[in-house]
Design a protein around this motif. Structure first.
Motif, short mmCIF file in Angstrom:
data_model
loop_
_atom_site.label_atom_id
_atom_site.label_comp_id
_atom_site.label_asym_id
_atom_site.label_seq_id
_atom_site.Cartn_x
_atom_site.Cartn_y
_atom_site.Cartn_z
N ALA A 184 -15.41 6.98 7.85
CA ALA A 184 -16.02 5.66 7.76
C ALA A 184 -15.07 4.65 7.14
N ALA A 185 -14.32 5.06 6.12
CA ALA A 185 -13.37 4.16 5.48
C ALA A 185 -12.26 3.74 6.44
N ILE A 186 -11.76 4.69 7.23
CA ILE A 186 -10.70 4.37 8.19
C ILE A 186 -11.21 3.46 9.29
N GLU A 187 -12.42 3.71 9.75
CA GLU A 187 -13.02 2.83 10.76
C GLU A 187 -13.14 1.40 10.23
N ALA A 188 -13.54 1.27 8.97
CA ALA A 188 -13.66 -0.06 8.38
C ALA A 188 -12.30 -0.76 8.31
N GLU A 225 0.82 -1.20 0.00
CA GLU A 225 0.00 0.00 0.00
C GLU A 225 0.86 1.26 0.00
N ASP A 226 2.00 1.23 0.69
CA ASP A 226 2.91 2.37 0.66
C ASP A 226 3.41 2.63 -0.75
N GLU A 227 3.71 1.57 -1.50
CA GLU A 227 4.17 1.74 -2.88
C GLU A 227 3.06 2.31 -3.75
N ARG A 228 1.84 1.86 -3.53
CA ARG A 228 0.73 2.39 -4.31
C ARG A 228 0.42 3.83 -3.92
N ASP A 229 0.67 4.18 -2.65
CA ASP A 229 0.56 5.58 -2.24
C ASP A 229 1.58 6.44 -2.99
N ARG A 230 2.80 5.93 -3.13
CA ARG A 230 3.84 6.68 -3.84
C ARG A 230 3.41 6.98 -5.27
N LEU A 239 2.69 10.28 -9.26
CA LEU A 239 2.30 10.13 -10.66
C LEU A 239 0.82 10.39 -10.89
N GLY A 240 0.06 10.55 -9.81
CA GLY A 240 -1.36 10.87 -9.97
C GLY A 240 -2.22 9.71 -10.41
N VAL A 241 -1.75 8.48 -10.23
CA VAL A 241 -2.51 7.29 -10.64
C VAL A 241 -3.04 6.59 -9.40
N ASP A 242 -4.35 6.45 -9.33
CA ASP A 242 -4.99 5.74 -8.21
C ASP A 242 -5.27 4.32 -8.66
N GLU A 243 -4.53 3.37 -8.09
CA GLU A 243 -4.70 1.97 -8.46
C GLU A 243 -5.82 1.30 -7.68
N GLY A 244 -6.58 2.08 -6.91
CA GLY A 244 -7.70 1.52 -6.18
C GLY A 244 -7.31 1.22 -4.74
N ASP A 245 -8.29 1.22 -3.86
CA ASP A 245 -8.07 0.91 -2.46
C ASP A 245 -8.41 -0.54 -2.17
N GLY A 246 -7.81 -1.06 -1.13
CA GLY A 246 -8.07 -2.44 -0.75
C GLY A 246 -7.01 -3.37 -1.30
N PRO A 247 -7.08 -4.62 -0.88
CA PRO A 247 -5.99 -5.55 -1.20
C PRO A 247 -5.98 -6.07 -2.62
N GLY A 248 -7.07 -5.89 -3.39
CA GLY A 248 -7.08 -6.48 -4.73
C GLY A 248 -7.03 -7.99 -4.64
N ARG A 249 -6.39 -8.64 -5.61
CA ARG A 249 -6.25 -10.10 -5.58
C ARG A 249 -4.94 -10.45 -4.90
N ARG A 293 -11.46 -2.03 11.82
CA ARG A 293 -12.25 -3.23 12.16
C ARG A 293 -11.72 -4.45 11.42
N ALA A 294 -11.19 -4.25 10.23
CA ALA A 294 -10.66 -5.37 9.44
C ALA A 294 -9.23 -5.74 9.86
N GLY A 295 -8.68 -5.03 10.84
CA GLY A 295 -7.34 -5.33 11.31
C GLY A 295 -6.23 -4.79 10.43
N ARG A 296 -6.57 -3.83 9.57
CA ARG A 296 -5.57 -3.25 8.68
C ARG A 296 -5.06 -1.93 9.25
N THR A 297 -3.89 -1.52 8.82
CA THR A 297 -3.35 -0.23 9.23
C THR A 297 -4.21 0.88 8.65
N PRO A 298 -4.72 1.78 9.50
CA PRO A 298 -5.59 2.83 8.96
C PRO A 298 -4.81 3.82 8.11
N ARG A 299 -5.37 4.15 6.97
CA ARG A 299 -4.78 5.16 6.10
C ARG A 299 -5.90 5.81 5.30
#
Length: 392
Positions: free
Chosen positions: A255-259, A115-120, A125-135, A262-268
């Motif tokens: 709401a997204a950070i709260e989710a 996720e840090d790499e996708r944040d970079r 570069l202004g490209v949002d590859e989407g949130d969440g773990p994907g596959r 709850r899912a045990g992920r690092t909030p961002r």
């Protein structure tokens, strides 16, 4: 940037060092030279091997990415190689931890490294590859270190397709962790398979230091061209729409950070709710607050800040603010009270929130936890009384 809080480790990150707009090129060059010399001294004191990419990558682009110190000792060093200007890569980061680091602290999860790499990529570069773990797939690969294959467990994240992906878009982003001679090494890559990565101990840091200075120059030039949102001409706001839009985005982010928690992920903060769009919404709301409430910028900023926090906390403490008619009515009353000090039906709740806001740590009140909890209970009770009056 070096950051310190209560004796916690300090982190230096090349991509976050030059936050200020520096109009004087000479001053900027002197600043970069000072940062480079500081980094050179820190790396010279490393008492453990630091690894980087040994195999050839297109657009090699070696650079020091970040390091962290604790006291006078290095905790870890991260270097990067490859094409940092392309979503397709190839691009690899390698972070080497001091011996025993995994015993003293919890190392970042591989999902967070991805996720840090996708944040970079989003920020640079202004490209949002989407949130969440994907596959996600758990893979076992081999990475060669100084000519010796080492097993590595890999977390692979295939990003959500974005417009243009059919024209040479990104491949999977992955992260893996391996043990090398008592050290923990984390590797993250895009556009290159784990098995194609070869690592070796870095004998000469100078190319990485020069690459870091080049990176800082690129980032500084980009930021120097950006006009601060406070200085921009923005489309005029209509009525209270700027306040409503800012609240909608802030509540969605909360709401997204709260989710995530709850899912045990690092909030961002979700990538789609960051950056310039949020800053513009905030600035439009502050300007409209200044105009409609006849307030100074400082007064308007304080009012908008209290308003956003009011509804953010209400969204976390209740299950009715989002997606209901009474939630929409509550938002409208908070906005009208903030702008016009209107005698809204929820006036007791508005006044109770002012007390909660004063009691928060650093809010100018006593800051005692008991006082804050009592104020919050009275505030929530006032909102429940408002709801009961509406339904009755």
């Amino acid at each position: 940037m070096m950051r310190e809080s209560g004796g916690r480790p300090q982190e230096w990150n090349a991509e976050r060092t030059d936050r200020a707009r520096v109009p004087d090129p000479r001053g900027r060059a002197d600043r970069f030279a000072a940062v480079e010399e500081f980094s050179r001294r820190a790396l010279a004191a490393a008492d453990f091997p630091v690894y980087g990419v040994a195999s050839a990558l297109e657009h090699r682009g070696d650079a020091l990415g970040a390091f962290e110190t604790s006291g006078d000792s290095l905790s870890w060093v991260e270097v990067q190689s490859g094409d940092r200007s392309s979503v397709a890569g190839p691009y690899v980061t390698v972070r080497t931890y001091r011996p025993g680091a995994e015993l003293d602290e919890r190392l970042p999860e591989l999902e967070d490294v991805v996720e840090d790499e996708r944040d970079r990529v989003y920020e640079q570069l202004g490209v949002d590859e989407g949130d969440g773990p994907g596959r996600v797939r758990a893979l076992r690969e081999w990475i060669t270190v100084d000519g010796v294959p080492h097993p590595v467990e890999v977390h692979e994240d295939r990003p959500v397709p974005w417009p243009g992906a059919a024209f040479g878009g990104p491949g999977p982003v992955w992260a893996g962790r391996l043990r090398v001679g008592g050290l923990t090494v984390t590797v993250c890559g895009r556009g290159v398979a784990p098995g194609c990565v070869e690592l070796a101990g870095i004998a000469d840091f100078e190319p990485y230091l020069r690459g870091r200075t080049e990176l800082l120059g690129e980032l500084a030039s980009r930021r120097a061209r950006q006009v601060p949102v406070e200085e921009r001409e923005l489309p005029p706001a209509v009525g209270l729409e700027a306040h409503r839009e800012l609240i909608a985005q802030s509540v969605a982010e909360s709401a997204a950070i709260e989710a995530q928690v709850r899912a045990g992920r690092t909030p961002r903060r979700p990538r789609g709710l960051r950056g310039d769009a949020y800053a513009v919404r905030w600035e439009k709301a502050v300007r409209q607050q200044m105009r409609l409430a006849t307030e100074t910028r400082d007064e308007a900023t304080a009012a908008v800040t209290a308003m956003v926090n009011h509804l953010d906390r209400l969204s976390r403490q209740t299950n009715w603010l989002v997606g209901t008619g009474e939630g929409a009515a509550a938002v409208e009353e908070v906005v009208r009270y903030t702008v016009f000090a209107s005698e809204v039906a929820s006036l007791p709740a508005q006044r109770a929130w002012a007390q909660v806001w004063r009691e928060r740590p650093g809010g100018g009140g006593p800051g005692a936890r008991d006082g804050e909890r009592l104020a919050e209970q009275l505030w929530l009770a006032a909102w429940e009384q408002w709801r009961a009056a509406r339904s009755g």
